[in-house]
Design a protein around this motif. Structure first.
Motif, PDB file in Angstrom:
ATOM      1  N   GLU A 120       0.874  -1.254   0.030  1.00  0.00           N
ATOM      2  CA  GLU A 120       0.032   0.056  -0.226  1.00  0.00           C
ATOM      3  C   GLU A 120       0.745   1.085  -0.048  1.00  0.00           C
ATOM      4  O   GLU A 120       0.580   2.118  -0.716  1.00  0.00           O
ATOM      5  CB  GLU A 120      -0.808   0.006   1.303  1.00  0.00           C
ATOM      6  CG  GLU A 120      -1.984  -1.160   1.114  1.00  0.00           C
ATOM      7  CD  GLU A 120      -3.206  -0.503   0.270  1.00  0.00           C
ATOM      8  OE1 GLU A 120      -3.767   0.422   0.411  1.00  0.00           O
ATOM      9  OE2 GLU A 120      -3.229  -1.496  -0.905  1.00  0.00           O
ATOM     10  N   PHE A 121       1.799   1.122   0.680  1.00  0.00           N
ATOM     11  CA  PHE A 121       2.791   2.263   0.842  1.00  0.00           C
ATOM     12  C   PHE A 121       3.464   2.415  -0.593  1.00  0.00           C
ATOM     13  O   PHE A 121       3.579   3.732  -0.990  1.00  0.00           O
ATOM     14  CB  PHE A 121       3.928   2.358   1.920  1.00  0.00           C
ATOM     15  CG  PHE A 121       5.085   2.967   1.931  1.00  0.00           C
ATOM     16  CD1 PHE A 121       4.776   4.521   2.247  1.00  0.00           C
ATOM     17  CD2 PHE A 121       6.432   2.715   1.291  1.00  0.00           C
ATOM     18  CE1 PHE A 121       5.934   5.415   2.135  1.00  0.00           C
ATOM     19  CE2 PHE A 121       7.273   3.629   1.177  1.00  0.00           C
ATOM     20  CZ  PHE A 121       7.184   4.818   1.559  1.00  0.00           C
ATOM     21  N   MET A 122       4.011   1.535  -1.174  1.00  0.00           N
ATOM     22  CA  MET A 122       4.916   1.493  -2.477  1.00  0.00           C
ATOM     23  C   MET A 122       4.018   2.201  -3.501  1.00  0.00           C
ATOM     24  O   MET A 122       4.407   2.844  -4.679  1.00  0.00           O
ATOM     25  CB  MET A 122       5.344   0.106  -2.743  1.00  0.00           C
ATOM     26  CG  MET A 122       6.346  -0.227  -1.994  1.00  0.00           C
ATOM     27  SD  MET A 122       7.903   0.808  -2.224  1.00  0.00           S
ATOM     28  CE  MET A 122       8.721   0.029  -3.682  1.00  0.00           C
ATOM     29  N   ALA A 123       2.555   1.966  -3.467  1.00  0.00           N
ATOM     30  CA  ALA A 123       1.677   2.401  -4.405  1.00  0.00           C
ATOM     31  C   ALA A 123       1.214   3.783  -4.136  1.00  0.00           C
ATOM     32  O   ALA A 123       0.381   4.277  -4.782  1.00  0.00           O
ATOM     33  CB  ALA A 123       0.124   1.423  -4.464  1.00  0.00           C
ATOM     34  N   GLY A 124       1.695   4.564  -3.091  1.00  0.00           N
ATOM     35  CA  GLY A 124       1.130   5.755  -2.746  1.00  0.00           C
ATOM     36  C   GLY A 124      -0.205   6.056  -2.111  1.00  0.00           C
ATOM     37  O   GLY A 124      -0.407   7.057  -2.002  1.00  0.00           O
ATOM     38  N   ARG A 125      -0.531   4.923  -1.552  1.00  0.00           N
ATOM     39  CA  ARG A 125      -1.804   5.027  -0.804  1.00  0.00           C
ATOM     40  C   ARG A 125      -1.896   5.151   0.792  1.00  0.00           C
ATOM     41  O   ARG A 125      -2.969   5.239   1.280  1.00  0.00           O
ATOM     42  CB  ARG A 125      -2.797   3.712  -1.130  1.00  0.00           C
ATOM     43  CG  ARG A 125      -3.156   3.734  -2.401  1.00  0.00           C
ATOM     44  CD  ARG A 125      -4.207   2.711  -2.828  1.00  0.00           C
ATOM     45  NE  ARG A 125      -3.640   1.143  -2.883  1.00  0.00           N
ATOM     46  CZ  ARG A 125      -3.144   0.513  -3.995  1.00  0.00           C
ATOM     47  NH1 ARG A 125      -3.302   1.132  -5.010  1.00  0.00           N
ATOM     48  NH2 ARG A 125      -2.593  -0.517  -3.858  1.00  0.00           N
ATOM     49  N   ILE A 126      -0.368   5.469   1.244  1.00  0.00           N
ATOM     50  CA  ILE A 126      -0.556   5.625   2.676  1.00  0.00           C
ATOM     51  C   ILE A 126       0.982   6.223   3.265  1.00  0.00           C
ATOM     52  O   ILE A 126       1.902   5.616   2.056  1.00  0.00           O
ATOM     53  CB  ILE A 126      -0.561   3.994   3.551  1.00  0.00           C
ATOM     54  CG1 ILE A 126      -0.682   4.325   5.053  1.00  0.00           C
ATOM     55  CG2 ILE A 126       0.464   3.269   2.983  1.00  0.00           C
ATOM     56  CD1 ILE A 126      -0.946   3.175   5.865  1.00  0.00           C
ATOM     57  N   GLU A 127       0.876   6.977   3.771  1.00  0.00           N
ATOM     58  CA  GLU A 127       2.285   7.645   4.177  1.00  0.00           C
ATOM     59  C   GLU A 127       3.210   6.621   5.087  1.00  0.00           C
ATOM     60  O   GLU A 127       2.573   5.767   5.726  1.00  0.00           O
ATOM     61  CB  GLU A 127       2.167   8.931   5.018  1.00  0.00           C
ATOM     62  CG  GLU A 127       1.363   9.949   4.343  1.00  0.00           C
ATOM     63  CD  GLU A 127       2.038  10.467   2.711  1.00  0.00           C
ATOM     64  OE1 GLU A 127       3.285  10.684   3.136  1.00  0.00           O
ATOM     65  OE2 GLU A 127       1.757  10.580   2.083  1.00  0.00           O
ATOM     66  N   ALA A 128       4.544   6.898   4.967  1.00  0.00           N
ATOM     67  CA  ALA A 128       5.484   6.329   5.699  1.00  0.00           C
ATOM     68  C   ALA A 128       5.058   5.919   7.237  1.00  0.00           C
ATOM     69  O   ALA A 128       5.131   4.837   7.765  1.00  0.00           O
ATOM     70  CB  ALA A 128       6.585   6.595   5.473  1.00  0.00           C
ATOM     71  N   LYS A 129       4.895   7.038   7.927  1.00  0.00           N
ATOM     72  CA  LYS A 129       4.577   6.975   9.261  1.00  0.00           C
ATOM     73  C   LYS A 129       3.340   6.142   9.546  1.00  0.00           C
ATOM     74  O   LYS A 129       3.495   5.229  10.622  1.00  0.00           O
ATOM     75  CB  LYS A 129       4.610   8.353   9.886  1.00  0.00           C
ATOM     76  CG  LYS A 129       4.478   8.411  11.395  1.00  0.00           C
ATOM     77  CD  LYS A 129       5.453   7.802  12.087  1.00  0.00           C
ATOM     78  CE  LYS A 129       5.151   8.088  13.594  1.00  0.00           C
ATOM     79  NZ  LYS A 129       6.437   7.219  14.418  1.00  0.00           N
ATOM     80  N   ASP A 130       2.521   6.494   8.687  1.00  0.00           N
ATOM     81  CA  ASP A 130       1.111   5.717   9.147  1.00  0.00           C
ATOM     82  C   ASP A 130       1.448   4.139   8.851  1.00  0.00           C
ATOM     83  O   ASP A 130       0.894   3.280   9.492  1.00  0.00           O
ATOM     84  CB  ASP A 130       0.008   6.127   8.141  1.00  0.00           C
ATOM     85  CG  ASP A 130      -0.609   7.562   8.462  1.00  0.00           C
ATOM     86  OD1 ASP A 130      -0.306   8.011   9.870  1.00  0.00           O
ATOM     87  OD2 ASP A 130      -1.075   8.434   7.777  1.00  0.00           O
ATOM     88  N   ALA A 131       2.077   3.839   7.557  1.00  0.00           N
ATOM     89  CA  ALA A 131       2.369   2.388   7.447  1.00  0.00           C
ATOM     90  C   ALA A 131       3.322   1.880   8.561  1.00  0.00           C
ATOM     91  O   ALA A 131       2.737   0.845   8.966  1.00  0.00           O
ATOM     92  CB  ALA A 131       3.526   2.444   6.048  1.00  0.00           C
ATOM     93  N   LEU A 132       4.323   2.409   9.143  1.00  0.00           N
ATOM     94  CA  LEU A 132       4.865   1.872  10.177  1.00  0.00           C
ATOM     95  C   LEU A 132       4.011   1.485  11.264  1.00  0.00           C
ATOM     96  O   LEU A 132       4.122   0.645  12.177  1.00  0.00           O
ATOM     97  CB  LEU A 132       6.272   2.636  10.409  1.00  0.00           C
ATOM     98  CG  LEU A 132       7.151   2.688   9.339  1.00  0.00           C
ATOM     99  CD1 LEU A 132       8.539   3.186   9.860  1.00  0.00           C
ATOM    100  CD2 LEU A 132       7.765   1.134   9.082  1.00  0.00           C
ATOM    101  N   GLN A 133       3.310   2.564  11.806  1.00  0.00           N
ATOM    102  CA  GLN A 133       2.284   2.382  12.980  1.00  0.00           C
ATOM    103  C   GLN A 133       1.392   1.256  12.656  1.00  0.00           C
ATOM    104  O   GLN A 133       1.008   0.584  13.534  1.00  0.00           O
ATOM    105  CB  GLN A 133       1.596   3.645  13.150  1.00  0.00           C
ATOM    106  CG  GLN A 133       2.330   4.702  13.578  1.00  0.00           C
ATOM    107  CD  GLN A 133       1.481   6.304  13.879  1.00  0.00           C
ATOM    108  OE1 GLN A 133       0.518   6.372  13.183  1.00  0.00           O
ATOM    109  NE2 GLN A 133       2.022   7.336  14.556  1.00  0.00           N
ATOM    110  N   GLN A 134       0.820   1.109  11.497  1.00  0.00           N
ATOM    111  CA  GLN A 134      -0.220   0.257  11.360  1.00  0.00           C
ATOM    112  C   GLN A 134       0.639  -1.314  11.377  1.00  0.00           C
ATOM    113  O   GLN A 134       0.037  -2.291  11.929  1.00  0.00           O
ATOM    114  CB  GLN A 134      -0.653   0.093   9.830  1.00  0.00           C
ATOM    115  CG  GLN A 134      -1.801  -0.790   9.612  1.00  0.00           C
ATOM    116  CD  GLN A 134      -2.396  -0.452   8.125  1.00  0.00           C
ATOM    117  OE1 GLN A 134      -2.603   0.582   7.721  1.00  0.00           O
ATOM    118  NE2 GLN A 134      -2.791  -1.746   7.733  1.00  0.00           N
ATOM    119  N   ALA A 135       1.758  -1.218  10.857  1.00  0.00           N
ATOM    120  CA  ALA A 135       2.569  -2.503  10.778  1.00  0.00           C
ATOM    121  C   ALA A 135       3.159  -2.860  12.432  1.00  0.00           C
ATOM    122  O   ALA A 135       2.910  -4.058  12.757  1.00  0.00           O
ATOM    123  CB  ALA A 135       3.900  -2.130  10.284  1.00  0.00           C
TER     124      ALA A 135
END
Length: 430
Positions: free
Chosen positions: A401-416
């Protein structure tokens, strides 16, 4: 751990105590057959060692079985779950997956350190810390370090030259992106590097930054940390610059063969695969250090690498240990594998071999192994832990999702972090 017979223990201890050069001291006569499970170039590398091993141990038959990467892991788990049934004498395990075995099946493999006797700690202590971290539980060492994957930049000299890019000018990841845009523009239909959609790129850069999915004690989820954010944002820069080719392993090699890929950032073991795939491109490739986050910063990371373990169910553990000590614990064994398959040695004595400084024809007569091996002592330890599979599987869809530009890096790591915590039961370290 399955108890060794007193006779076997005495034999092993006596062997370990023998000092080279002592009058009358001889290693015990070994015989019989040992079976080794491995895969691909790693299996070929071990096969290359067998003739020299047999010159020393002529009565030991070594059967190398190319089982395949995933099948080796799956069959190992099944064998351990079945109390060792069907296991080989020597088992190949990737470092990042190894702790699954030690944690879930502590009796399935022998303590290599104990098998070696008094000199075990001395020999094992020669290996870099990052290679031993995942193989050690308390005072036990369940496998012997094998190859490693120092991350470097593989690049097409001619494509870089066509774009007017000097590889020496690429010191940082920002430099890498800027140069990549020039290279792609100058070489029509070409991409700079590839990704197959897994988390490889994140893990390489996270290790360079000093971040991991878990803390060293494997008690907390640590993916939502500033260093990991720096790594993920940097991968994002490469993606936003449209420098990635979406391709799996085979497709990537096909793209390289078709002159559609100008570079690769990967572990040093990729040298053998690349060289073997495109022999007609000899002289066109070079190797450089991976870029740093800031000018003058660290330019070292590790991706992959394996170890060899001896199952408790081995029918010939003494011969299995002799093979490990020869293949992995001697410069001769490690350099033989480097020449045969490009497997990167980690034994310090092997790094001093004259071959390391020799120009390599395929790589434009560049002495590439000086560059690759020169980063070993700069690599930060990284633990996959017994939870690696759960963590990686949790992160892959979020990373996509991050690589597709649909989520920001910080949000991606929090979700992960939340997903990994839920999958492993470990708390998130903020």
């Amino acid at each position: 751990m399955r108890a060794m017979s007193k006779a076997a223990a005495a034999a092993l201890t006596g062997w370990a105590l023998l000092a080279p050069g002592v009058a009358g001291a001889q290693e015990p006569k070994l015989s019989g057959t040992i079976t080794v499970w491995s895969w691909d170039v790693a299996a070929k590398a071990l096969e290359a060692v067998v003739p020299a091993f047999n010159a020393k141990y002529p009565d030991v038959t070594v059967k190398i079985e190319d089982v395949g990467n995933q099948p080796t892991y799956d069959r190992g788990l099944a064998g351990c779950a079945a109390g060792g049934a069907g296991m080989p004498d020597v088992y190949t395990v990737e470092n990042q997956e190894s702790e699954v075995f030690w944690a879930r099946f502590p009796d399935c493999f022998r303590d290599i350190k104990a098998m070696m006797g008094p000199d075990g700690a001395t020999l094992l202590g020669q290996f870099p810390e990052f290679k031993l971290t995942e193989l050690t539980v308390g005072d036990k060492v369940y496998a012997m370090p094998w190859d490693s994957g120092p991350v470097v930049l593989f690049y097409r000299r001619d494509m870089f030259e066509k774009a007017g890019v000097d590889v020496a000018s690429i010191e940082t990841w920002d430099d890498f992106v800027t140069a990549g845009q020039k290279i792609v523009a100058a070489n029509e239909g070409t991409k700079l590097v590839s990704t197959n959609g897994d988390t490889t790129w994140f893990r390489m850069l996270a290790n360079e930054a000093g971040c991991a999915m878990f803390d060293p004690a494997a008690e907390h989820v640590t993916i939502d940390q500033p260093a990991c954010l720096q790594a993920l944002e940097t991968v994002g820069k490469v993606a936003k610059a449209d420098l990635f080719l979406q391709a799996n392993w085979g497709e990537t090699l096909q793209a390289i063969k078709a002159d559609k890929l100008a570079a690769s950032v990967y572990g040093g073991w990729y040298e053998g695969s690349l060289r073997g795939a495109v022999p007609e491109q000899s002289g066109k490739w070079g190797i450089a250090l991976m870029p740093a986050f800031e000018k003058g910063g660290a330019r070292a990371a590790n991706l992959g690498g394996s170890a060899l373990a001896i199952p408790s169910a081995s029918k010939n553990p003494e011969a299995a240990l002799a093979f490990l000590r020869f293949a992995l614990g001697t410069p001769e064994g490690q350099i033989t594998q480097l020449k045969a398959s490009g497997l990167v040695p980690t034994l310090p004595a092997a790094l001093k071999d004259p071959y390391v400084k020799q120009p390599q024809p395929f790589w434009g007569n560049q002495p590439i192994w000086e560059t690759v091996l020169g980063t070993l002592d700069k690599i930060k330890p990284w633990r996959g832990t017994q939870y690696f599979a759960e963590a990686d599987n949790s992160f892959i869809p979020i990373f996509a999702e991050f690589m597709a530009g649909r989520i920001e890096a910080k949000d991606a790591l929090q979700q992960a972090a939340d997903e990994i915590s839920g999958a492993t039961g470990l708390p998130v370290q903020n």
